[in-house]
Design an enzyme around this catalytic site. Structure first.
Site, PDB file in Angstrom:
ATOM      1  N   SER D 274      20.251  19.399  33.483  1.00 15.54           N
ATOM      2  CA  SER D 274      20.006  18.228  34.339  1.00 15.54           C
ATOM      3  C   SER D 274      18.714  18.404  35.031  1.00 15.54           C
ATOM      4  CB  SER D 274      21.036  17.589  35.019  1.00 15.54           C
ATOM      5  OG  SER D 274      20.553  16.784  36.055  1.00 15.54           O
ATOM      6  N   ARG D 313      13.289  -6.404 -10.940  1.00 16.83           N
ATOM      7  CA  ARG D 313      12.951  -5.712  -9.662  1.00 16.83           C
ATOM      8  C   ARG D 313      12.780  -6.717  -8.550  1.00 16.83           C
ATOM      9  NH1 ARG D 313       7.879  -3.088  -9.918  1.00 16.83           N
ATOM     10  NH2 ARG D 313       7.240  -3.532 -11.941  1.00 16.83           N
TER      11      ARG D 313
END
Lengths: 455, 455, 455, 455
Positions: D274, D313
């Protein structure tokens, strides 16, 4: 900005979320923190300049930071380490005070807020451009007749102006939402390891105030390390806008179909062509708008799921936000930007709009006739009579007027003049024009303007 | 309210979305429409009473309506047909004017808005109950020490009051969001077939105003048939609340674990027992909160995706909203309601909170020591010294103080009295108490109150 | 089946998930468990009949169970209590052995699996009906010319048969996926409190085998209380099908537009009418298909998120599945069922398909010409030449052939006969017919059949 | 790989989806297409070498391609243009045949399939590493006692081996799913403009076969431009794996909590520290696993929503896939890779597991006692007796055995020896060991192996 996906993005916004910008956001936090702590007597006045001098993204090796982040669990840890080393080279004393009292998440969250602030300003500006263009088109096409379509079928006539006013009305609400969100959510993150600013003892709030002032952010009542409604609200506010952009893209793509052909995205060198079909003009902006509206909702869902964060600082949920929120902003901002460029050049074929109204040989006047007859024979009976006549017209390939003219129930109630009127689309627009006026008035209201200016 | 799922729901809210309530919402629209049209001279004054007399959900056969809806594509069509038939039995003339000038979606959307208005009022009331209970607990546990946990590891001491203040602060923001959303989104839907109110000719807006007044709703600038930012915003606002409820459920479930045992959901006859393990006390409310927070985000995503609606009235997107929005409101409202019942009875073991702080034998004081040393030997050097000592303490199973006492670098800088202070959790809380004050003050501010009252 | 939403559902599947069916699933588990335990000597042989006699859903008061479930956290706990009481009335001894060795989740999960098994069988049968209808239509429209559309613009000619073969090919893959999923995922859940069947000592697996045989389910290698890939896979497999149904609904709705009019959903008494526009024929089935395809993906997302379950049995994630998975199955199964009813009656206007091919005055032949010219002057040069000619044709409102005939670069390479061919859509279909053959052959392959039969 | 997010990724997989790799995938398609067309006599034999020579990603200016793509709507169009220009420099003739007969989507989709093939191979290999490590740990911890936890509460004893076997069993099923998906979904895309390969006349399928052979892909029965179940299935298969990874991450993070401390992710230089709390060891890999499991489900939802593509498409849906599918694969593959590195080094504290079993002073034996008593006094009565005793034990802070010893109903049925056994966790494990055997046997079965090898 991945290659295949680049076409959806706006360069300006994407640069705000580049690796360099991301680092710079965190470094701006660190520099401002040092200044704030010096101003409040927490660290020596000599430290901030030495620290700020190294808070420049280009001094850091991104690849090295990446590798270190993978071990430490976030980017701030190696960044702070590296920054401390850099500062120490010039000023050992100042190096002691780098990141003093802050936690990684303070730097990452505040850095991100600074990036988001800029992005939301760009989005707001693009939104203004789009609404102003829409308002102009609305005014221009106030009386342009077009088929109103419901359930993807022609229903009744309306005007293109009303259609555009619908977009404008909605977009103006997003403007308001953005403002509310900017005010509520763009706040400082500063809480130290567990949100108490313990290592600053009694001076935590003084530092927070000085830091916020330096960064031009508000101080929230409490650090929000594990309370993520603010970033999540940014996501939902922007996400709502993406939905409306999708609606606009949907309308444009439907109106652009070969068989409808009422509007067309602008063509031009290299724009919307097909690699195989030379005559094609692909509605590229619509694709971008629709695609953003498909992707953003799921990303918003991630932001909401990610709100479930443990205790004082969460595991997983916070991490899930890192790339997700910028993605939401980039996709929506990109789509909006493309719309802002395309919309003023949208090709509008008002003649084709008029022609399409007649495609159904009078059927769009069916409701007008049913309502008029309804006043005399009842809504339901009239509805059924006209429905039957409509079927008959379709089946026999005739104009609805022709069929109705053979029905004495109709003819002894509606004379030819009345029939002319009923079959005139321009005379069956209800309050279309009033609606346009309302929307334009609201758009131009001083309130709307002031709100814009006061931000 | 499906059987298996019933435990997640609030009876009160679920009844608002029952089949009967759904029908009644639409029928309230139809009755009010008739009154509004009579008042504005569109239909005879004699029609409304005859129509309103039949606008009662219990007069309709739900199963028959369902079958008909499946053919017609929505419920309003068969409902209006059936209503017309019912009215006609008593008053043929009035029957002509049923649903006059409206479209199916006007009835369905406005009916839904009426249901949502009630639901949001209940949610607001439950939210007030939860925030008031949280405020009381915050006050009470202002000085209750607890381990602050980050990344699911104990980090530093904090107070249970700060933890609760974090919940409160967030919940109060949801209160504000709900208010904004109620004001912006609970508006009349009335546009006729394509949004122009064509069949009412020039009287459309007059009828709209009278109708809105009758139903106590605002008239929007434009019908919003295919512009769904309003229902979608209701979804996001409620969805954000669900996220916070999940965060609270997550915290409670973690604190309730056998090994942590700092809080426990209340037990009682039949509550949280296991079918096989007699000693179990399952955190049922946490399960409800967590489950809602898992389900709601996806449903919000559907609402956002569904905004892409075609032309004047959409196909699919509108339909996707019908069940989704009520589900969001029911799940969140249900979870909130369960929390409001459970929270005042949450069992809190402050001694266990204190005990757990000592589990790591002094490690939670590591930052305090590092920061104090840091002032003298530099943040990074101090961090490294204390990190090494912490490792050593863990490895040897000793108290951190013991390890540090062996290090002259520490002892010649920190005497025993200073060490006592540094290892006293109550003396390393930074601005915890100030944060609590800020949040409680904001919660109790007249502004917050007035906002509540003025709704 | 909520009222407004009823039109999306299939009655048959919805009844499988009714409250009664849900209870019955769990009771079937309890009855079979007693039989299995008697067969394996765990409980007396006299117990099962007494227990089974009460395992009937109609003996239970659902409202009372709901209230009790809200306290205990799941339905199985009060159900088992009530069942025990009922059995005890007739046979105190047998009552001792109700639910012996099982945990709540065993009953709930296995009950649900039994419901899902039936639902997936119905879906499979409906899917067969849809694919067979599609295969017939494919065969029939093998040579029916239609415009191929890309990016919502007409591109080149194709056949309606190829379009349908695309649907068929995909649907057949879903058939395979369903089979795989049924085999992998429909297994017994039986593990006792933490998955070890501890209370059955060494007999746990013997009971499991007997129980599974009784219920015609497979015994998994391990209980799967907190390993939810199986229910999640059911969700994804069904969710994929929903996507394809949405694609089909999208195609039908686009082809049904007033301006395209190549297909129409069947009309009929009460079907697809509008409450205001008598001529309207709303594509109701398309709305259902599109709506399901909008809602199901998010529900699948919930199932995937819910997989993150804690330890031996989870908190929240399991609960989130309860209503979500049935909803996925009901929405998809409902949409599929509606398609199976509608598809054989879809109205197909082959003349209109042919007419629409000519809308662009020769532009659909642009690629054919470009490719032919490309063989001589290069692909890119030919592309540019034809692109320019296409623009010119559009701008001047002329037929492409007319424009090209004025260009010597073209005319000296393509004579009139060649031009006739190039502008004949039926001569520019490539391998369309071969593709259809491949798909139909695969659909009819004995493998595909045997796979069906062997389930 | 964005900076902040880099820690979630695997370098190897991310490189597969880099801009260069994306271009190269499309260029590999173009080169293979030329070879296939030459082999089938469609284009001259001299063209392929000239074309292939330029099919190298590094020859292209990515920034220029990005700008051009934004206008043309996809990357393939400017890429093909640029490739043609490059080829023409050396061989004008060959340049004519670049991209002959293909459409943009053929290149983009097939290129993507080639990238996905590699990525799925890496994922499969990492999955093998994880399952093998898990199998070893399972074997090793076969008899290691641990508390089984349900609803986040300790329930009954189980073994750590069973816990691990649960992971293994699930992971092996993902292995099977991946194989099925690889076989079904990694196929060639090649259809030309509208899927008929019209421009290749009758030779379309011959070219397709030659092309597929060149790229080692299967030829599908039909092009799948707008039928997206295959990419969507890749998404769901990988998405299911992400869910299981999240479950594993959840377990590890819960077991790693300070108060539980039964396992710990490996520490080491820079790992999980940390920035402010020197004693912290953050479970970084768990964060990665949990974060992936939060993000991937929503992305899967996008893939499913995106299946609704128009006609031959689609517009928007196809585009929405571009970045989404790689993201799913990268996040899941990254998480899996991190797990494969961490798992063999997971620190396991078996003593702490044993200690935690005793935390509740005998309560974990409650079921054992209730079941034993149940055989004599009935399941329900025994359950109630033990439940009351458990409450009493908790209330008075005594061991359950002590409470029960005071109850003659118990003592006259269970003597001290029996009580010893009942309170011995190792004697209340049911079929735990058999379950482990089953899972390990399945994992090691030749079938599983062969399946792996035969891919």
């Amino acid at each position: 900005m991945p290659l295949l996906d680049s076409l959806f993005r706006s360069k300006e916004i994407d640069e705000l979320f580049s690796d360099t910008a991301c680092l710079q956001g965190m470094l701006d936090f660190e520099a401002a923190l040092a200044r704030a702590e010096a101003r409040t007597g927490v660290i020596p006045l000599s430290a901030p300049p030495a620290i700020a001098a190294k808070c420049q993204a280009e001094l850091f090796d991104k690849e090295a930071l990446k590798s270190a982040a993978a071990l430490s669990g976030n980017l701030a840890i190696p960044l702070v380490k590296r920054l401390t080393t850099l500062v120490a080279k010039d000023d050992k004393d100042a190096a002691r005070y780098v990141h003093w009292g802050a936690t990684s998440q303070d730097a990452i969250d505040t850095g991100r807020i600074l990036q988001l602030r800029q992005a939301l300003e760009i989005i707001t500006a693009d939104l203004d451009r789009v609404t102003d263009a829409t308002a102009q088109l609305t005014e221009k096409h106030r009386a342009t007749l077009i088929a109103g379509r419901t359930w993807m079928q022609q229903g009744l006539p309306t005007t293109f102006g009303v259609k555009l006013a619908g977009w404008l009305d909605t977009l103006d609400r997003h403007r308001t939402r953005l403002r509310e969100t900017q005010q509520r959510c763009l706040v400082l993150q500063f809480g130290g390891a567990v949100g108490t600013l313990a290592s600053l003892h009694t001076k935590g709030l003084d530092v927070a105030r000085a830091l916020a002032e330096d960064l031009r952010l508000r101080v929230p009542d409490l650090p929000w390390h594990a309370h993520r409604d603010r970033p999540a609200e940014i996501a939902t506010t922007v996400g709502l806008l993406a939905g409306t952009l999708g609606k606009i893209g949907c309308d444009i793509s439907l109106l652009s179909q070969t068989e409808v052909a009422e509007v067309a995205e602008p063509s031009g060198e290299g724009r919307g062509g097909s690699s195989t079909m030379p005559h094609k003009r692909n509605p590229v902006t619509s694709a971008i708008l629709l695609s953003a509206a498909m992707r953003v909702p799921s990303l918003v869902s991630t932001m909401l799921s990610g709100m479930v964060q443990q205790h004082e600082r969460g595991l997983g949920g916070w991490h899930a936000e890192w790339e997700t929120l910028p993605e939401i902003v980039q996709l929506t901002g990109g789509a909006l930007h493309h719309l802002s460029e395309m919309l003023p050049n949208l090709k509008i074929d008002t003649q084709k709009m008029r022609d399409n109204l007649d495609l159904t040989r009078g059927l769009l006047s069916a409701e007008a006739i049913a309502m008029t007859l309804g006043g005399e024979i009842g809504r339901l009976a009239a509805h059924q009579l006209v429905e039957a006549a409509s079927h008959c017209a379709v089946a026999e390939g005739k104009h609805l007027r022709e069929i109705l003219s053979e029905n004495p129930e109709v003819t002894h109630r509606l004379d030819a003049g009345k029939m002319d009127d009923l079959f005139d689309a321009a005379k069956y627009l209800g309050v279309a024009d009033d609606l346009i006026k309302r929307v334009l008035a609201a758009h131009r209201a001083p309130d709307n303007k002031r709100a814009k200016e006061s931000e």
